[in-house]
Motif scaffolding. Structure first.
Motif, PDB file in Angstrom:
ATOM      1  N   ILE A   1       0.838  -1.201   0.000  1.00 58.83           N
ATOM      2  CA  ILE A   1       0.000   0.000   0.000  1.00 58.83           C
ATOM      3  C   ILE A   1       0.870   1.247   0.000  1.00 58.83           C
ATOM      4  O   ILE A   1       0.584   2.227  -0.697  1.00 58.83           O
ATOM      5  CB  ILE A   1      -0.935  -0.010   1.227  1.00 58.83           C
ATOM      6  N   GLN A   2       1.938   1.221   0.767  1.00 55.68           N
ATOM      7  CA  GLN A   2       2.858   2.363   0.805  1.00 55.68           C
ATOM      8  C   GLN A   2       3.522   2.588  -0.551  1.00 55.68           C
ATOM      9  O   GLN A   2       3.665   3.731  -1.001  1.00 55.68           O
ATOM     10  CB  GLN A   2       3.915   2.126   1.882  1.00 55.68           C
TER      11      GLN A   2
ATOM     12  N   GLN B   1       0.917   4.048  -2.899  1.00 55.49           N
ATOM     13  CA  GLN B   1       0.667   5.466  -2.632  1.00 55.49           C
ATOM     14  C   GLN B   1       1.790   6.339  -3.170  1.00 55.49           C
ATOM     15  O   GLN B   1       1.534   7.395  -3.784  1.00 55.49           O
ATOM     16  CB  GLN B   1       0.501   5.689  -1.128  1.00 55.49           C
TER      17      GLN B   1
ATOM     18  N   TRP C   1       1.540   6.451  -6.848  1.00 56.10           N
ATOM     19  CA  TRP C   1       0.382   7.234  -7.292  1.00 56.10           C
ATOM     20  C   TRP C   1       0.738   8.708  -7.398  1.00 56.10           C
ATOM     21  O   TRP C   1       0.321   9.386  -8.343  1.00 56.10           O
ATOM     22  CB  TRP C   1      -0.794   7.048  -6.337  1.00 56.10           C
ATOM     23  N   TYR C   2       1.513   9.218  -6.454  1.00 55.78           N
ATOM     24  CA  TYR C   2       1.935  10.620  -6.523  1.00 55.78           C
ATOM     25  C   TYR C   2       2.795  10.861  -7.767  1.00 55.78           C
ATOM     26  O   TYR C   2       2.667  11.902  -8.432  1.00 55.78           O
ATOM     27  CB  TYR C   2       2.716  11.003  -5.269  1.00 55.78           C
TER      28      TYR C   2
ATOM     29  N   GLY D   1      -6.675   6.507  -7.825  1.00 55.84           N
ATOM     30  CA  GLY D   1      -6.830   7.187  -6.546  1.00 55.84           C
ATOM     31  C   GLY D   1      -8.007   6.645  -5.762  1.00 55.84           C
ATOM     32  O   GLY D   1      -7.929   6.458  -4.538  1.00 55.84           O
TER      33      GLY D   1
ATOM     34  N   LEU E   1      -7.011   3.364  -4.324  1.00 55.14           N
ATOM     35  CA  LEU E   1      -6.063   3.545  -3.233  1.00 55.14           C
ATOM     36  C   LEU E   1      -6.771   3.926  -1.936  1.00 55.14           C
ATOM     37  O   LEU E   1      -6.372   3.491  -0.847  1.00 55.14           O
ATOM     38  CB  LEU E   1      -5.043   4.624  -3.619  1.00 55.14           C
TER      39      LEU E   1
ATOM     40  N   LEU F   1      -6.604   3.167   2.802  1.00 49.07           N
ATOM     41  CA  LEU F   1      -6.023   4.205   3.657  1.00 49.07           C
ATOM     42  C   LEU F   1      -6.997   4.611   4.753  1.00 49.07           C
ATOM     43  O   LEU F   1      -8.217   4.620   4.551  1.00 49.07           O
ATOM     44  CB  LEU F   1      -5.658   5.438   2.818  1.00 49.07           C
TER      45      LEU F   1
ATOM     46  N   THR G   1      -5.106  13.260   4.409  1.00 46.71           N
ATOM     47  CA  THR G   1      -4.505  12.695   3.196  1.00 46.71           C
ATOM     48  C   THR G   1      -5.567  12.098   2.286  1.00 46.71           C
ATOM     49  O   THR G   1      -5.579  12.346   1.080  1.00 46.71           O
ATOM     50  CB  THR G   1      -3.463  11.625   3.557  1.00 46.71           C
ATOM     51  N   THR G   2      -6.456  11.297   2.860  1.00 50.69           N
ATOM     52  CA  THR G   2      -7.507  10.668   2.051  1.00 50.69           C
ATOM     53  C   THR G   2      -8.468  11.722   1.497  1.00 50.69           C
ATOM     54  O   THR G   2      -8.948  11.587   0.368  1.00 50.69           O
ATOM     55  CB  THR G   2      -8.290   9.637   2.876  1.00 50.69           C
TER      56      THR G   2
ATOM     57  N   ILE H   1      -6.708  13.214  -1.466  1.00 46.22           N
ATOM     58  CA  ILE H   1      -6.696  12.292  -2.610  1.00 46.22           C
ATOM     59  C   ILE H   1      -8.068  12.226  -3.259  1.00 46.22           C
ATOM     60  O   ILE H   1      -8.194  12.195  -4.491  1.00 46.22           O
ATOM     61  CB  ILE H   1      -6.234  10.890  -2.159  1.00 46.22           C
TER      62      ILE H   1
END
Length: 378
Positions: A119-120, A123, A126-127, A173, A176, A180, A185-186, A189
């Motif tokens: 997941i990390q 993420q 994704w950025y 996104g 993702l 999370l 942050t969520t 996103i």
């Protein structure tokens, strides 16, 4: 057997002739892996094959990235010619879209294999994908406006390629967000993904409108570009999929910030809008099939554009499957599964033809390099 127009003379020509349209292979392969996972309820071995295919896709994406970076390092002047080439520059959009399938795979397969670190990784990637999608989604159209020459009669659905990348990232996104914890942050996103959707879908539909005019005035594209008609399914399918996955995540994120009304609106608007978009996609699907069949008698020459049969149909299929699961309507799910079988068959055919073209060498051909050599001779 007809001799190819171009044949590799030396091994290093693979680098010199490498172009970003090779990333369409990773787009198609990645989406097939994600769709195969939908069949894991029938046999665990299918999920194992889907996982293997996703891992193979990571290898392909890494290899293609190295080859393209090497081209920029070894042949920088030749590599820069892509910015003035009216068709090859469009394929820059395939890079973030190919990366998106890998991100989605980390969420689908990686969590089981590697745990929370997947997941990390997803993420972080994704950025990176957001940066690439926005950069290409703005920069390439500006090049079309300022440095390239385009005409209505030569327009194809390939114009969509740099634009669609943002909505593909928006859909990633939404996926993702499922993994999370709710927080700032969520929330960022979620809102950012809706903005990415707007940056992509609205320009894409403007292009589709112009494309309809082009088809009416100048008839169907040539047989070499016939498969490009399938690309229109990309923004339609991804647009619907993004609204579905983002709408599904909006309630539990926004309700934590006491935005209940907006949460419910985004959820139900996503379902209603996706139904409309899928209906539009069915119309384009039939047009794409008829366009392809109209050229079958005269023969369709194989090129990397054939990968346009895979990713657009794949995201359209994923949208149908997601809609069916959210509504719990078996008929919709079964339609999605039927399209999945068609997609897997098309992927197998295109992959075999691609492997043969790689072995023979004629698929490694840079049109922008050819234009440069012609100018130098003059």
């Amino acid at each position: 057997m007809k001799k190819p127009l171009y044949q590799l003379k030396q091994r290093h020509d693979v680098i010199r002739q490498f172009t970003p349209n090779w990333f369409t292979v990773t787009m198609g392969t990645g989406v097939v892996a994600l769709i195969l996972a939908e069949f894991s309820v029938f046999a665990q071995s299918i999920n194992m094959f889907a996982t293997l295919l996703w891992q193979m896709n990571i290898v392909l994406f890494s290899l293609f990235s190295v080859l393209y970076i090497l081209r920029w390092l070894i042949y920088p002047h030749e590599a820069r010619q892509i910015f003035t080439h009216s068709s090859m520059a469009l394929f820059l959009g395939t890079i973030p879209m190919g990366l998106a399938t890998i991100i989605n795979g980390f969420l689908k397969f990686g969590v089981v294999l590697y745990g929370d670190i997947a997941i990390q990784i997803a993420q972080m990637l994704w950025y990176v994908d957001v940066f690439l999608a926005v950069l290409i989604g703005v920069f390439v159209p500006f090049l079309m406006f300022s440095r390239q020459k385009h005409e209505l009669k030569t327009m194809t659905a390939m114009w969509l390629l740099p634009i669609v990348a943002c909505e593909v990232t928006a859909a990633s996104g939404g996926l993702l967000l499922q993994h999370l914890a709710v927080g700032q942050t969520t929330l960022g996103i979620l809102f950012g993904s809706y903005m990415l959707w707007g940056m992509s879908v609205l320009p894409a539909f403007a292009i589709l409108t112009i494309l309809l005019l082009r088809l009416a005035l100048h008839q169907l594209p040539s047989k070499e570009l016939a498969i490009s008609s399938w690309l229109a399914l990309g923004p339609i399918g991804t647009g619907a999929l993004a609204l579905l996955v983002l709408g599904a995540q909006a309630p539990h994120i926004l309700q934590a910030y006491h935005l209940n009304g907006l949460a419910n609106f985004l959820h139900y608007a996503g379902i209603a809008s996706s139904l409309i978009l899928i209906g539009f996609g069915v119309w384009w699907f039939v047009i794409a099939v008829l366009t392809t069949l109209s050229h079958v008698k005269t023969g369709l020459p194989f090129n990397l554009g054939w990968w346009g049969l895979t990713f657009p149909l794949g995201v359209f299929t994923l949208a149908i499957l997601n809609l069916g699961h959210q509504l719990q309507v078996n008929f919709i799910v079964n339609c999605g599964l039927a399209l999945s079988v068609l997609l897997i068959a098309l992927w197998g055919m295109v992959m075999l033809k691609t492997l043969r073209g790689m072995y023979q060498g004629y698929l490694f051909h840079s049109p922008c390099l050819q234009n440069l050599l012609q100018r130098e001779q003059v």
